[in-house]
Design a protein around this motif. Structure first.
Motif, PDB file in Angstrom:
ATOM      1  N   THR A 124       0.846  -1.196   0.000  1.00  0.00           N
ATOM      2  CA  THR A 124       0.000   0.000   0.000  1.00  0.00           C
ATOM      3  C   THR A 124       0.882   1.246   0.000  1.00  0.00           C
ATOM      4  OG1 THR A 124      -0.140   0.048   2.406  1.00  0.00           O
ATOM      5  CG2 THR A 124      -1.850  -1.185   1.214  1.00  0.00           C
TER       6      THR A 124
ATOM      7  N   THR B 163       0.614   5.722   0.164  1.00  0.00           N
ATOM      8  CA  THR B 163      -0.173   6.951   0.296  1.00  0.00           C
ATOM      9  C   THR B 163       0.459   8.059  -0.545  1.00  0.00           C
ATOM     10  OG1 THR B 163      -0.890   6.386   2.541  1.00  0.00           O
ATOM     11  CG2 THR B 163      -1.040   8.697   1.899  1.00  0.00           C
TER      12      THR B 163
ATOM     13  N   GLN C 101      -4.598  10.773  -9.413  1.00  0.00           N
ATOM     14  CA  GLN C 101      -5.669   9.820  -9.719  1.00  0.00           C
ATOM     15  C   GLN C 101      -5.260   8.861 -10.829  1.00  0.00           C
ATOM     16  OE1 GLN C 101      -8.804  12.619 -10.533  1.00  0.00           O
ATOM     17  NE2 GLN C 101      -9.435  12.773  -8.381  1.00  0.00           N
TER      18      GLN C 101
ATOM     19  N   VAL D 217      -2.754   6.335  -9.390  1.00  0.00           N
ATOM     20  CA  VAL D 217      -3.416   5.282  -8.614  1.00  0.00           C
ATOM     21  C   VAL D 217      -3.822   4.130  -9.530  1.00  0.00           C
ATOM     22  CG1 VAL D 217      -5.510   4.695  -7.326  1.00  0.00           C
ATOM     23  CG2 VAL D 217      -4.215   6.746  -6.719  1.00  0.00           C
TER      24      VAL D 217
ATOM     25  N   SER E   2      -1.962   0.295  -9.685  1.00  0.00           N
ATOM     26  CA  SER E   2      -2.769  -0.890  -9.360  1.00  0.00           C
ATOM     27  C   SER E   2      -2.454  -2.052 -10.299  1.00  0.00           C
ATOM     28  CB  SER E   2      -4.263  -0.546  -9.434  1.00  0.00           C
ATOM     29  OG  SER E   2      -4.658  -0.282 -10.781  1.00  0.00           O
TER      30      SER E   2
ATOM     31  N   SER F 101      -1.329  -0.772  -4.125  1.00  0.00           N
ATOM     32  CA  SER F 101      -2.624  -0.182  -3.795  1.00  0.00           C
ATOM     33  C   SER F 101      -2.381   1.214  -3.241  1.00  0.00           C
ATOM     34  CB  SER F 101      -3.353  -1.037  -2.757  1.00  0.00           C
ATOM     35  OG  SER F 101      -4.580  -0.443  -2.396  1.00  0.00           O
TER      36      SER F 101
ATOM     37  N   LYS G 286      -3.475   5.166  -2.353  1.00  0.00           N
ATOM     38  CA  LYS G 286      -4.612   6.012  -1.980  1.00  0.00           C
ATOM     39  C   LYS G 286      -4.154   7.453  -1.905  1.00  0.00           C
ATOM     40  CE  LYS G 286      -4.007   5.530   3.033  1.00  0.00           C
ATOM     41  NZ  LYS G 286      -4.649   5.187   4.325  1.00  0.00           N
ATOM     42  N   ILE G 287      -5.061   8.363  -2.232  1.00  0.00           N
ATOM     43  CA  ILE G 287      -4.735   9.780  -2.241  1.00  0.00           C
ATOM     44  C   ILE G 287      -5.135  10.415  -0.922  1.00  0.00           C
ATOM     45  CG2 ILE G 287      -5.206  12.002  -3.341  1.00  0.00           C
ATOM     46  CD1 ILE G 287      -5.730  10.465  -5.938  1.00  0.00           C
ATOM     47  N   GLN G 288      -4.202  11.126  -0.329  1.00  0.00           N
ATOM     48  CA  GLN G 288      -4.485  11.907   0.873  1.00  0.00           C
ATOM     49  C   GLN G 288      -4.420  13.380   0.490  1.00  0.00           C
ATOM     50  OE1 GLN G 288      -1.441  12.031   3.962  1.00  0.00           O
ATOM     51  NE2 GLN G 288      -3.021  11.992   5.548  1.00  0.00           N
TER      52      GLN G 288
END
Length: 499
Positions: free
Chosen positions: A346, A348, A363, A366, A370, A375, A377-379
């Motif tokens: 994962t 971030t 985006q 991401v 994948s 994996s 994720k956007i913070q």
């Protein structure tokens, strides 16, 4: 080695101003005038006090330095026709042109250069105008057209500082009515509306004498208003438009674009697991389709990059790195498996929420990551939080951001020196540090350029981050207007324009 200041630039759309449309509505086009927009008010008319990109873009026409910059970022003679560097690298001797006048009619001599650099470096006991000039120990003028600078220590970056505007000795009214020795002279500034410049007919450089007589720069903060003003004939050039507008204008106007010496990157924190493993960083590089981001975020108006350096600085650019990480998901998965992550991990991506191009790029990343099992994720964080958490404290895993470019390669590549306190990528390579230190002392231009090219190669080989693209600057202009010239810094060069 001196530390350099890094500027982080995030790119957004131009803002909106309806005021201009009413202020210049009904204006009849004059064939000796060029009208263009900028997006912000001048922060100061005095070049010693100004830091805003738009302000500098306009007032580079008003002021000249000992040396000037060509469109490829190389330095060319300006007020100084030639110069020499002493064998010990400490003394720079500049030979001034004898036909230079200020816009007020005063003749420019070495006394004006002494005045200028004394103020810049604080050699008269006053506070230095700019701290970077404190490398100067003394200045002198052996005669009216010879100017000498002695440095405290060898510093190959000094010639970059020789672009500083030479000011008329003793003149203190620059903030109200700028007086320089450039190809255009200042006429007026109407707050909230416009800046007006006129050609200086006694300009000393024949090859750079302006063809047009007048430049009118309108302050417009709305992208829609800019396009409307161009279509209605109230502007001749729409400056710094976006890719969508470029597509709608390209049939009726000349649309030009160029790398703007800026780097959008997918920054990887080299000090956190698993990004501390070069195989993982290389895997991420192989997973990214840069052209997909260029098309999706920048409407195709961007230049693919391979290191933290833009081709717009041709004299220093390493052109052998193209395609070093051509997209190869299978190779990426193989490298992840070798690093002990066969099933991925994962990640971030911390992104400043108020900058749409970086959010959009994240985006796309991401989705691409994948495909190799990462994996992501956007913070989304506020800009102040990004500056604190990412830039200042390196408390993050990855980010999408843009670095603004400089004409001095040390200011670009010095960001990755391990001892630099703003090296938030946390890149560390002893050979890289050594190369940068040598380049900072090397006064031979060819040898210095080669050292910086080697630095670029190390950044690429070590996969320090993913260097995505240089978003192009785009302008649209009347088809009968010619000669627009791009530079690797903020500069609207009115001297090259002609009808």
């Amino acid at each position: 080695m001196k530390k350099q200041t890094m500027t982080i630039v995030c790119i957004g759309l131009l803002g909106l101003s309806a005021a201009l449309l009413s202020s210049c509505a009904g204006t009849k086009k004059q064939e000796d005038t060029v009208r263009i927009n900028i997006s912000s008010e001048p922060d100061s008319l005095d070049p010693w006090s100004s830091a805003a990109a738009d302000t500098r873009a306009v007032f580079r026409n008003v002021f000249d330095g000992l040396l000037l910059f060509a469109s490829d970022g190389s330095q060319i003679p300006g007020i100084a026709e030639s110069h020499e560097i002493s064998a010990d690298g400490l003394t720079y001797t500049f030979h001034l042109a004898k036909n230079v006048q200020f816009h007020n009619g005063d003749k420019l001599t070495s006394a004006d250069a002494v005045y200028t650099y004394t103020k810049l470096a604080g050699l008269d006991g006053s506070k230095p105008v700019m701290s970077k000039y404190t490398c100067i120990e003394s200045v002198s003028a052996p005669d009216d057209y010879t100017f000498c600078v002695k440095l405290k220590a060898r510093n190959a970056q000094f010639l970059q500082l020789a672009e500083a505007a030479i000011m008329p000795r003793g003149y203190t009214g620059q903030a109200e009515h700028p007086v320089g020795a450039g190809p255009f002279k200042f006429v007026e500034y109407v707050p909230g509306q416009k800046i007006v410049l006129e050609r200086f007919d006694d300009y000393y450089l024949a090859a750079r004498k302006a063809k047009i007589k007048r430049a009118e720069v309108y302050i417009m903060t709305n992208a829609v208003s800019v396009v409307s003003a161009l279509r209605s004939g109230e502007l001749d050039i729409a400056y710094f438009i976006n890719g969508n507008d470029a597509q709608t204008l390209k049939d009726d106007y000349t649309v030009l674009s160029s790398p703007q010496n800026m780097v959008q990157l997918f920054g990887l924190n080299n000090a956190v697991k698993p990004l501390d493993d070069i195989r993982v960083r290389r895997a991420i590089n192989y997973a990214v389709d840069k052209q997909d981001i260029i098309n999706g975020v920048w409407n195709g108006y961007a230049t693919e990059l391979y290191s933290n350096f833009s081709p717009v600085l041709g004299a220093f650019y390493n052109d052998s790195l193209s395609g070093r990480y051509s997209r190869d998901p299978a190779k990426a998965r193989e490298l992840l498996a070798e690093a002990g992550y066969p099933d991925g991990f994962t990640l971030t991506i911390t992104v400043p929420a108020n900058y749409e191009p970086h959010v959009n790029a994240a985006q796309i990343l991401v989705s691409q990551l994948s495909e190799i099992g990462i994996s992501a994720k956007i913070q989304s964080v506020e800009w102040a939080a990004w500056l604190s958490d990412v830039y200042k404290n390196a408390n993050y895993e990855s980010t999408v951001i843009a670095f603004d470019g400089k004409t001095e390669p040390h200011d670009i590549l010095g960001r990755y020196v391990s001892s630099y306190d703003k090296n938030f990528i946390k890149y560390k390579n002893d050979r890289y540090d050594s190369l940068i230190s040598r380049a900072a002392m090397e006064t031979d231009p060819a040898a210095r350029a080669e050292l910086y090219r080697q630095c670029q190669e190390l950044l690429t080989d070590d996969a320090a981050s993913v260097y995505i693209c240089d978003p192009n600057m785009i302008i649209a202009m009347r088809k009968d207007l010619k000669g627009y010239t791009f530079y690797p810094f903020s500069y609207i060069d009115f001297s090259t324009l002609t009808y």
